[in-house]
Design a protein around this motif. Structure first.
Motif: not given
Length: 157
Positions: A1-9, A45-51, A53-57, A88-91
């Motif tokens: 799993m990769q967790i990266e800052i992402d664009d909520p849009a 004030a908010i930092t948003f991330w996605s998690v 795996s192989d490009g799948v959200l 969820g636990r990873a995030m």
């Protein structure tokens, strides 16, 4: 799993957030829905991330700075089709690590009180979150459960 800052849009993230908002509106009255839409997640004030795996959200989460020593978890969500895989636990662990890195003394959150929120509450309890009263701009609400966690670390001034 990769967790990266992402664009909520981003389209797949937007769809997940839309699902999240629709679900929150099904479970709670309008005045008790505190989930943020995309524009709410894009404030400084908010930092948003996605998690992913192989490009799948697999999920998303955000950290809002309430004060220099206090953060709030926002928008933790895993798509129904990808639950029970550890995203969820990873995030949550990622947000905890970031809060500690920022030097926060406390991390808080608001979640629902309905049975549908029990798994989320259990996840938060598993890392030490405890019930608390309303924080920030929240008011007492029978549809909300407020939780907080004191963060370890050297907070000497």
């Amino acid at each position: 799993m990769q967790i990266e800052i992402d664009d909520p849009a981003r389209p797949d993230v937007f769809a997940l957030l839309d699902e999240h908002l629709r679900n929150m509106r099904e479970l709670s009255p309008p005045e008790s829905v505190h989930a943020l839409d995309v524009s709410g997640l894009k404030i400084p004030a908010i930092t948003f991330w996605s998690v992913r795996s192989d490009g799948v959200l697999l999920g998303c989460g955000a950290l809002k700075e309430l004060a220099p020593d206090h953060g709030e978890i926002k928008s933790m969500r895993t798509p129904a089709a990808h639950r029970r895989r550890g995203a969820g636990r990873a995030m949550l662990n990622h947000i905890l690590a970031e809060a500690k890195r920022r030097g926060y003394r406390r991390l808080s959150l608001e979640t629902g009180s309905a049975q549908a929120f029990e798994a989320a509450q259990q996840l938060y309890r598993s890392v030490g979150f405890q019930p608390c009263g309303p924080f920030g701009d929240y008011k007492p609400d029978p549809h909300s459960v407020f939780m907080t966690l004191a963060l370890p670390g050297d907070h000497a001034a």
